[in-house]
Scaffold this motif. Structure first.
Motif, PDB file in Angstrom:
ATOM      1  N   MET A   1      25.434  46.266  31.485  1.00 12.13           N
ATOM      2  CA  MET A   1      26.278  45.206  32.011  1.00 12.13           C
ATOM      3  C   MET A   1      25.473  43.913  32.097  1.00 12.13           C
ATOM      4  N   LYS A   2      26.095  42.823  31.688  1.00 15.42           N
ATOM      5  CA  LYS A   2      25.455  41.510  31.742  1.00 15.42           C
ATOM      6  C   LYS A   2      25.361  41.031  33.178  1.00 15.42           C
ATOM      7  N   LYS A   3      24.451  40.103  33.400  1.00 10.38           N
ATOM      8  CA  LYS A   3      24.264  39.586  34.745  1.00 10.38           C
ATOM      9  C   LYS A   3      25.345  38.576  35.132  1.00 10.38           C
ATOM     10  N   ARG A   4      25.590  37.579  34.262  1.00 16.59           N
ATOM     11  CA  ARG A   4      26.510  36.505  34.645  1.00 16.59           C
ATOM     12  C   ARG A   4      27.367  36.087  33.452  1.00 16.59           C
ATOM     13  N   ALA A   5      28.677  35.963  33.695  1.00 23.76           N
ATOM     14  CA  ALA A   5      29.634  35.581  32.655  1.00 23.76           C
ATOM     15  C   ALA A   5      30.248  34.222  32.973  1.00 23.76           C
ATOM     16  N   LEU A   6      30.725  33.575  31.934  1.00 20.40           N
ATOM     17  CA  LEU A   6      31.355  32.253  32.043  1.00 20.40           C
ATOM     18  C   LEU A   6      32.785  32.323  31.526  1.00 20.40           C
ATOM     19  N   VAL A   7      33.688  31.685  32.264  1.00 22.02           N
ATOM     20  CA  VAL A   7      35.073  31.491  31.828  1.00 22.02           C
ATOM     21  C   VAL A   7      35.409  30.028  32.061  1.00 22.02           C
ATOM     22  N   VAL A   8      35.972  29.377  31.045  1.00 23.02           N
ATOM     23  CA  VAL A   8      36.375  27.970  31.140  1.00 23.02           C
ATOM     24  C   VAL A   8      37.885  27.889  30.968  1.00 23.02           C
ATOM     25  N   GLY A   9      38.527  27.073  31.788  1.00 24.76           N
ATOM     26  CA  GLY A   9      39.963  26.873  31.648  1.00 24.76           C
ATOM     27  C   GLY A   9      40.407  25.618  32.359  1.00 24.76           C
ATOM     28  N   ARG A  10      41.633  25.186  32.065  1.00 22.69           N
ATOM     29  CA  ARG A  10      42.183  24.020  32.778  1.00 22.69           C
ATOM     30  C   ARG A  10      42.962  24.450  34.014  1.00 22.69           C
ATOM     31  N   PHE A  11      43.561  25.635  33.990  1.00 19.97           N
ATOM     32  CA  PHE A  11      44.270  26.184  35.148  1.00 19.97           C
ATOM     33  C   PHE A  11      45.338  25.218  35.664  1.00 19.97           C
ATOM     34  N   GLN A  12      46.274  24.872  34.779  1.00 20.01           N
ATOM     35  CA  GLN A  12      47.312  23.878  35.081  1.00 20.01           C
ATOM     36  C   GLN A  12      48.707  24.475  35.039  1.00 20.01           C
ATOM     37  N   PRO A  13      49.105  25.403  35.863  1.00 15.54           N
ATOM     38  CA  PRO A  13      48.400  25.991  36.997  1.00 15.54           C
ATOM     39  C   PRO A  13      47.809  27.368  36.671  1.00 15.54           C
ATOM     40  N   LEU A  14      47.115  27.911  37.650  1.00 13.05           N
ATOM     41  CA  LEU A  14      46.587  29.274  37.574  1.00 13.05           C
ATOM     42  C   LEU A  14      47.764  30.247  37.569  1.00 13.05           C
ATOM     43  N   HIS A  15      47.682  31.272  36.715  1.00 17.05           N
ATOM     44  CA  HIS A  15      48.745  32.270  36.638  1.00 17.05           C
ATOM     45  C   HIS A  15      48.126  33.659  36.517  1.00 17.05           C
ATOM     46  N   TYR A  16      48.980  34.671  36.426  1.00 23.21           N
ATOM     47  CA  TYR A  16      48.497  36.046  36.365  1.00 23.21           C
ATOM     48  C   TYR A  16      47.602  36.319  35.163  1.00 23.21           C
ATOM     49  N   GLY A  17      47.810  35.615  34.075  1.00 21.62           N
ATOM     50  CA  GLY A  17      46.933  35.772  32.908  1.00 21.62           C
ATOM     51  C   GLY A  17      45.505  35.361  33.228  1.00 21.62           C
ATOM     52  N   HIS A  18      45.349  34.308  34.026  1.00 20.50           N
ATOM     53  CA  HIS A  18      44.006  33.876  34.425  1.00 20.50           C
ATOM     54  C   HIS A  18      43.323  34.936  35.294  1.00 20.50           C
ATOM     55  N   LEU A  19      44.077  35.517  36.224  1.00 20.38           N
ATOM     56  CA  LEU A  19      43.490  36.570  37.064  1.00 20.38           C
ATOM     57  C   LEU A  19      43.039  37.743  36.207  1.00 20.38           C
ATOM     58  N   HIS A  20      43.811  38.061  35.185  1.00 14.34           N
ATOM     59  CA  HIS A  20      43.425  39.111  34.237  1.00 14.34           C
ATOM     60  C   HIS A  20      42.086  38.762  33.572  1.00 14.34           C
ATOM     61  N   VAL A  21      41.916  37.511  33.173  1.00 18.67           N
ATOM     62  CA  VAL A  21      40.663  37.053  32.542  1.00 18.67           C
ATOM     63  C   VAL A  21      39.499  37.209  33.513  1.00 18.67           C
ATOM     64  N   PHE A  22      39.693  36.812  34.756  1.00 18.17           N
ATOM     65  CA  PHE A  22      38.615  36.923  35.748  1.00 18.17           C
ATOM     66  C   PHE A  22      38.225  38.390  35.961  1.00 18.17           C
ATOM     67  N   ARG A  23      39.209  39.254  36.063  1.00 16.64           N
ATOM     68  CA  ARG A  23      38.924  40.688  36.240  1.00 16.64           C
ATOM     69  C   ARG A  23      38.205  41.258  35.016  1.00 16.64           C
ATOM     70  N   TYR A  24      38.657  40.854  33.852  1.00 15.36           N
ATOM     71  CA  TYR A  24      38.046  41.317  32.601  1.00 15.36           C
ATOM     72  C   TYR A  24      36.572  40.906  32.560  1.00 15.36           C
ATOM     73  N   ALA A  25      36.294  39.648  32.858  1.00 17.05           N
ATOM     74  CA  ALA A  25      34.912  39.152  32.833  1.00 17.05           C
ATOM     75  C   ALA A  25      34.054  39.862  33.877  1.00 17.05           C
ATOM     76  N   LEU A  26      34.593  40.046  35.073  1.00 15.55           N
ATOM     77  CA  LEU A  26      33.818  40.731  36.125  1.00 15.55           C
ATOM     78  C   LEU A  26      33.647  42.214  35.831  1.00 15.55           C
ATOM     79  N   GLY A  27      34.435  42.764  34.946  1.00 13.47           N
ATOM     80  CA  GLY A  27      34.240  44.142  34.508  1.00 13.47           C
ATOM     81  C   GLY A  27      33.089  44.275  33.530  1.00 13.47           C
ATOM     82  N   ARG A  28      32.613  43.139  33.026  1.00 14.96           N
ATOM     83  CA  ARG A  28      31.538  43.120  32.039  1.00 14.96           C
ATOM     84  C   ARG A  28      30.295  42.374  32.506  1.00 14.96           C
TER      85      ARG A  28
END
Length: 181
Positions: A1-28
């Motif tokens: 598992m990697k130490k630190r991941a990066l996700v970039v977005g505009r979040f205009q607005p934040l939606h359930y797809g963004h939460l999925h991305v955050f969970r996916y990244a934190l799973g790795r």
């Protein structure tokens, strides 16, 4: 598992797809850096929310959804004005060292790879449903179904700041009123 991941977005607005991305990244990775892009824009059709509003919205959602806040860092970055400016370098200058980035945006992938980051795609979560552009379009049309596409904490916040009224006002004052947000 990697130490630190990066996700970039505009979040205009934040939606359930963004939460999925955050969970996916934190799973790795053990830690996550979320960078809010286009930070200099506010109150325009593609970017109706300010960077401060987006930070507040993200923090509320992360807290309510039970994300490990101690493992997440937020930052922001403006868009660059000219091709000679290196947006990827600007991102790296504003965050701690990361091991991997996750993105599906071709320009973001290109810029981050140019500065030496490994970038992986993210499996979309119902992309036809969870897209900020679609949410802004629904708001502009007065279609209340957009409210089901964002987490409850985000909905509460967007109602507090009257995003619906703001989007309608932005379009009534702009010359692009007939263009999609």
């Amino acid at each position: 598992m990697k130490k630190r991941a990066l996700v970039v977005g505009r979040f205009q607005p934040l939606h359930y797809g963004h939460l999925h991305v955050f969970r996916y990244a934190l799973g790795r990775a053990k830690e996550l850096v979320i960078v809010i892009g286009s930070s200099q824009f506010c109150c325009v059709p593609r970017n109706p929310l300010s960077v401060d509003e987006r930070m507040e919205m993200i923090v509320r959602a992360l807290r309510r959804e039970g994300f490990p806040l101690g493992d997440i860092m937020l930052s922001s970055v403006p868009d660059t004005e000219s091709p000679s400016e290196h947006w990827g370098k600007m991102v790296l200058d504003r965050i701690p060292e990361v091991d991997i980035a996750f993105s599906n945006d071709p320009e973001t992938i290109k810029e981050l790879r140019e500065v030496g980051l490994r970038v992986e795609n993210i499996p979309f979560l119902k992309r036809d449903l969870y897209a900020a552009t679609k949410i802004r379009e629904l708001i502009l049309k007065g279609d209340q179904s957009w409210r089901e596409l964002v987490p409850p904490s985000v909905l509460e916040f967007l109602l507090e700041i009257d995003l619906e009224g703001r989007i309608k006002e932005i379009y009534s004052k702009s010359k692009v009123a007939s263009s999609p947000p």
